[in-house]
Write a protein that holds these residues in place. Structure first.
Motif, PDB file in Angstrom:
ATOM      1  N   THR A 185      63.238  30.560  74.588  1.00 28.02           N
ATOM      2  CA  THR A 185      63.034  31.455  73.443  1.00 28.02           C
ATOM      3  C   THR A 185      62.933  30.675  72.135  1.00 28.02           C
ATOM      4  N   PRO A 187      55.939  31.551  67.523  1.00 27.27           N
ATOM      5  CA  PRO A 187      55.701  32.997  67.547  1.00 27.27           C
ATOM      6  C   PRO A 187      54.315  33.343  68.058  1.00 27.27           C
ATOM      7  N   LYS A 228      59.132  41.050  63.462  1.00 25.77           N
ATOM      8  CA  LYS A 228      58.319  41.526  64.576  1.00 25.77           C
ATOM      9  C   LYS A 228      57.155  40.563  64.791  1.00 25.77           C
ATOM     10  N   VAL A 229      56.877  40.296  66.059  1.00 30.46           N
ATOM     11  CA  VAL A 229      55.840  39.327  66.390  1.00 30.46           C
ATOM     12  C   VAL A 229      54.815  39.992  67.277  1.00 30.46           C
ATOM     13  N   LEU A 273      52.003  40.245  70.096  1.00 32.03           N
ATOM     14  CA  LEU A 273      51.750  39.554  71.347  1.00 32.03           C
ATOM     15  C   LEU A 273      50.331  39.015  71.299  1.00 32.03           C
ATOM     16  N   ARG A 331      61.560  35.606  75.486  1.00 30.45           N
ATOM     17  CA  ARG A 331      60.788  35.196  74.313  1.00 30.45           C
ATOM     18  C   ARG A 331      60.700  36.321  73.290  1.00 30.45           C
ATOM     19  N   PHE A 332      60.642  37.577  73.777  1.00 31.06           N
ATOM     20  CA  PHE A 332      60.443  38.693  72.862  1.00 31.06           C
ATOM     21  C   PHE A 332      61.662  39.609  72.772  1.00 31.06           C
ATOM     22  N   SER A 333      62.827  39.091  73.190  1.00 34.83           N
ATOM     23  CA  SER A 333      64.087  39.837  73.065  1.00 34.83           C
ATOM     24  C   SER A 333      64.002  41.215  73.706  1.00 34.83           C
ATOM     25  N   VAL A 350      56.291  43.809  77.417  1.00 37.41           N
ATOM     26  CA  VAL A 350      56.719  43.890  76.014  1.00 37.41           C
ATOM     27  C   VAL A 350      56.673  45.315  75.488  1.00 37.41           C
ATOM     28  N   THR A 401      53.788  44.866  70.118  1.00 36.98           N
ATOM     29  CA  THR A 401      54.654  44.408  69.032  1.00 36.98           C
ATOM     30  C   THR A 401      56.098  44.501  69.476  1.00 36.98           C
ATOM     31  N   VAL A 402      56.829  43.431  69.317  1.00 35.37           N
ATOM     32  CA  VAL A 402      58.193  43.382  69.816  1.00 35.37           C
ATOM     33  C   VAL A 402      59.175  43.881  68.774  1.00 35.37           C
ATOM     34  N   HIS A 438      65.537  48.038  70.014  1.00 38.05           N
ATOM     35  CA  HIS A 438      64.959  48.205  71.347  1.00 38.05           C
ATOM     36  C   HIS A 438      65.690  49.286  72.128  1.00 38.05           C
TER      37      HIS A 438
END
Length: 304
Positions: A137, A142, A209-210, A212, A229-231, A273, A278-279, A285
């Motif tokens: 991670t 990103p 927020k990242v 994909l 990687r994206f929690s 994801v 978008t994570v 979550h």
């Protein structure tokens, strides 16, 4: 000039060929186990004080010089080689079975290397596993090659206002940070890695927020690595795949899932994801959120 002080080019070339062979062997092994470029460049990965780019330069340049040295080696030993070949041709080629067997072995090895047939294909698979093991991670950027982005572009990508990103950098003591400078340029000027610059860009109170992005080496990851990687909680990622009719475990390779279902690796990653790619931050979550209606993938991409 006496014989003891005369420089012997023939001997020099022979020694250099041996040196080149050893250098190619060492650099080849290093590149076999080195992480993918996106990770190596992001964290400035090094082995024996050399970065991956430097090892690639060593391997390429030494290989070219090896060809030059080999050409001179043939030149210096040309008469001996011609005499040897003439003697063999005059006396007839012996050991024909051995020659045929060696030629066949070479052709078979070339063919199975191209097609990836075990055990030769396994060698490449093991190399991919070793390279993939570097992915964590914290080590992943990103988006692929984020170090080449300007601060403004990276801020837009990770959903942080540019002014906030610059303020964070200034607060962390990073000098000469401008929105038009790339992350790599800022890292070089401040003796940091691009990864460290990005960590300083991030807000203190929330994980950005990242998106994909396309590429990213998704095919080399497994389900758990994409979730990390994206929690995304692992159980939520697996549940999303199951909702799309895909049975998988934490260790299942993304490429394996994609190949079996005629999708691309990024399609599978997007299913894990969430719908929009978008994570959310870990606190936002909710298990099962972002599930695509009917299990359909959110779009096709290309694994690079």
């Amino acid at each position: 000039m006496s014989a003891s002080t005369k420089f012997h080019w023939k001997v020099f070339v022979s020694f250099y060929v041996v040196f080149s062979f050893l250098a190619l062997a060492v650099s080849g092994i290093v590149l076999y186990v080195a992480p993918p470029g996106r990770i190596a460049n992001w964290s400035v990965w090094q082995l024996l004080l050399l970065s991956k780019a430097q090892w690639q330069a060593v391997h390429t340049i030494v290989a070219l010089m090896f060809l030059v040295a080999a050409s001179f080696h043939i030149y210096f030993n040309w008469k001996v080689l011609v005499a040897y070949l003439k003697s063999k041709l005059q006396s007839g080629i012996r050991m024909k079975r051995e020659l045929a067997a060696a030629s066949l072995a070479g052709a078979v090895i070339l063919a199975v290397s191209i097609t990836g047939v075990p055990p030769f294909g396994t060698v490449m698979d093991v190399g991919e596993e070793i390279k993939n093991s570097w992915s964590t991670t914290s080590s992943e950027p990103p988006v692929p090659h984020a170090e080449l982005m300007t601060v403004a572009k990276l801020s837009e990508t990770v959903k942080i206002p540019t002014e906030k990103a610059l303020a964070n950098l200034e607060k962390q003591g990073v000098r000469a940070a401008q929105p038009t400078m790339t992350v790599q340029q800022i890292a070089d000027e401040n003796k940091l890695t691009p990864q460290q610059v990005y960590q300083k860009i991030q807000s203190d109170d929330a994980k950005p927020k990242v998106s994909l992005a396309e590429g990213g080496g998704w095919g080399r990851m497994n389900v758990q690595q994409v979730c990390e990687r994206f929690s995304v909680p692992l159980d939520a990622g697996v549940a999303r795949l199951q909702a799309a009719g895909i049975e998988a475990t934490a260790s299942t390779a993304i490429r394996e899932l994609a190949t079996a279902r005629g999708k691309t690796p990024i399609d599978i990653a997007k299913l894990i994801v969430g719908e929009d790619g978008t994570v959310p931050s870990p606190g936002d979550h909710k298990p099962g959120a972002g599930r695509a209606p009917g299990g359909a993938g959110p779009g096709r991409g290309e694994d690079r």
